[in-house]
Design a protein around this motif. Structure first.
Motif, PDB file in Angstrom:
ATOM      1  N   LEU A  28      50.508  32.626  34.344  1.00  0.00           N
ATOM      2  CA  LEU A  28      49.720  33.191  35.449  1.00  0.00           C
ATOM      3  C   LEU A  28      50.524  34.235  36.218  1.00  0.00           C
ATOM      4  O   LEU A  28      49.980  35.245  36.657  1.00  0.00           O
ATOM      5  CB  LEU A  28      49.247  32.079  36.382  1.00  0.00           C
ATOM      6  N   GLY A  29      51.810  33.995  36.370  1.00  0.00           N
ATOM      7  CA  GLY A  29      52.670  34.970  37.035  1.00  0.00           C
ATOM      8  C   GLY A  29      52.731  36.277  36.262  1.00  0.00           C
ATOM      9  O   GLY A  29      52.690  37.371  36.844  1.00  0.00           O
ATOM     10  N   GLN A  30      52.815  36.170  34.929  1.00  0.00           N
ATOM     11  CA  GLN A  30      52.828  37.368  34.095  1.00  0.00           C
ATOM     12  C   GLN A  30      51.499  38.123  34.190  1.00  0.00           C
ATOM     13  O   GLN A  30      51.477  39.355  34.251  1.00  0.00           O
ATOM     14  CB  GLN A  30      53.120  36.994  32.644  1.00  0.00           C
ATOM     15  N   LYS A  31      50.404  37.380  34.223  1.00  0.00           N
ATOM     16  CA  LYS A  31      49.092  38.026  34.361  1.00  0.00           C
ATOM     17  C   LYS A  31      48.976  38.723  35.707  1.00  0.00           C
ATOM     18  O   LYS A  31      48.386  39.802  35.808  1.00  0.00           O
ATOM     19  CB  LYS A  31      47.972  36.995  34.208  1.00  0.00           C
ATOM     20  N   GLU A  32      49.545  38.107  36.736  1.00  0.00           N
ATOM     21  CA  GLU A  32      49.504  38.705  38.063  1.00  0.00           C
ATOM     22  C   GLU A  32      50.272  40.026  38.089  1.00  0.00           C
ATOM     23  O   GLU A  32      49.804  41.016  38.662  1.00  0.00           O
ATOM     24  CB  GLU A  32      50.087  37.725  39.080  1.00  0.00           C
ATOM     25  N   GLN A  36      48.676  43.733  38.807  1.00  0.00           N
ATOM     26  CA  GLN A  36      49.207  44.589  39.869  1.00  0.00           C
ATOM     27  C   GLN A  36      49.542  45.972  39.322  1.00  0.00           C
ATOM     28  O   GLN A  36      49.282  46.988  39.976  1.00  0.00           O
ATOM     29  CB  GLN A  36      50.447  43.946  40.507  1.00  0.00           C
ATOM     30  N   LYS A  37      50.078  46.024  38.111  1.00  0.00           N
ATOM     31  CA  LYS A  37      50.368  47.314  37.481  1.00  0.00           C
ATOM     32  C   LYS A  37      49.077  48.099  37.257  1.00  0.00           C
ATOM     33  O   LYS A  37      49.035  49.313  37.494  1.00  0.00           O
ATOM     34  CB  LYS A  37      51.096  47.115  36.157  1.00  0.00           C
ATOM     35  N   ILE A  41      48.019  51.757  38.786  1.00  0.00           N
ATOM     36  CA  ILE A  41      47.611  52.869  37.920  1.00  0.00           C
ATOM     37  C   ILE A  41      46.269  53.436  38.376  1.00  0.00           C
ATOM     38  O   ILE A  41      46.096  54.667  38.449  1.00  0.00           O
ATOM     39  CB  ILE A  41      47.540  52.409  36.444  1.00  0.00           C
ATOM     40  N   GLU A  42      45.323  52.571  38.696  1.00  0.00           N
ATOM     41  CA  GLU A  42      43.998  53.035  39.125  1.00  0.00           C
ATOM     42  C   GLU A  42      44.078  53.794  40.453  1.00  0.00           C
ATOM     43  O   GLU A  42      43.365  54.778  40.650  1.00  0.00           O
ATOM     44  CB  GLU A  42      43.020  51.868  39.233  1.00  0.00           C
ATOM     45  N   TYR A  67      37.684  45.572  41.002  1.00  0.00           N
ATOM     46  CA  TYR A  67      37.502  44.521  40.008  1.00  0.00           C
ATOM     47  C   TYR A  67      38.828  43.795  39.759  1.00  0.00           C
ATOM     48  O   TYR A  67      38.874  42.561  39.707  1.00  0.00           O
ATOM     49  CB  TYR A  67      36.963  45.121  38.712  1.00  0.00           C
ATOM     50  N   TYR A  68      39.916  44.551  39.597  1.00  0.00           N
ATOM     51  CA  TYR A  68      41.229  43.944  39.368  1.00  0.00           C
ATOM     52  C   TYR A  68      41.671  43.114  40.576  1.00  0.00           C
ATOM     53  O   TYR A  68      42.303  42.065  40.417  1.00  0.00           O
ATOM     54  CB  TYR A  68      42.276  45.011  39.065  1.00  0.00           C
ATOM     55  N   GLU A  69      41.331  43.568  41.765  1.00  0.00           N
ATOM     56  CA  GLU A  69      41.678  42.788  42.959  1.00  0.00           C
ATOM     57  C   GLU A  69      40.926  41.458  42.975  1.00  0.00           C
ATOM     58  O   GLU A  69      41.472  40.433  43.379  1.00  0.00           O
ATOM     59  CB  GLU A  69      41.388  43.597  44.225  1.00  0.00           C
ATOM     60  N   GLY A  70      39.672  41.472  42.534  1.00  0.00           N
ATOM     61  CA  GLY A  70      38.911  40.226  42.425  1.00  0.00           C
ATOM     62  C   GLY A  70      39.548  39.282  41.413  1.00  0.00           C
ATOM     63  O   GLY A  70      39.625  38.059  41.634  1.00  0.00           O
TER      64      GLY A  70
END
Length: 114
Positions: A28-32, A36-37, A41-42, A67-70
């Protein structure tokens, strides 16, 4: 045959469950970090499109960012649930240790009564 019907004993120990929870937290930390990256970028792409006066493309970048923030929020709540499970597991193992430590005294008391 009876073990199949009634479930039998499980081989899972609290230690292996704890290790599994730690592995889940690492993933989960890696996904986070990845999310964030993607958010960064967006934001940069939205700035570039705004400078180029392409409002529609900038708006699409901001939509993806939202969407990424959600996704980050959902990931955070999932991490919290995993932490809660880890705490419950540690409390459960502490209670089990106390019960195991009390077994010899209970046996001794029962033997004295006989």
């Amino acid at each position: 045959m009876f073990s199949k019907l009634f479930g039998g004993c499980r081989d899972e120990s609290p230690v292996s469950s704890s290790q599994q929870l730690k592995q889940v937290l690492e993933v989960l930390g890696q996904k986070e970090i990845t999310l964030q990256k993607k958010i960064d970028i967006e934001v940069e792409r939205a700035k570039e499109f705004t400078r180029a006066r392409n409002k529609q493309a900038a708006f699409q970048c901001l939509k993806r960012k939202k969407y990424y923030e959600g996704q980050m929020e959902r990931l955070g709540s999932f991490q919290q649930r995993v932490h809660d499970q880890e705490q419950k597991l540690s409390q459960k193992s502490a209670v089990q240790c106390k019960q195991v430590q009390q077994i010899p005294s209970n046996v001794r008391n029962n033997l004295e009564k006989i």
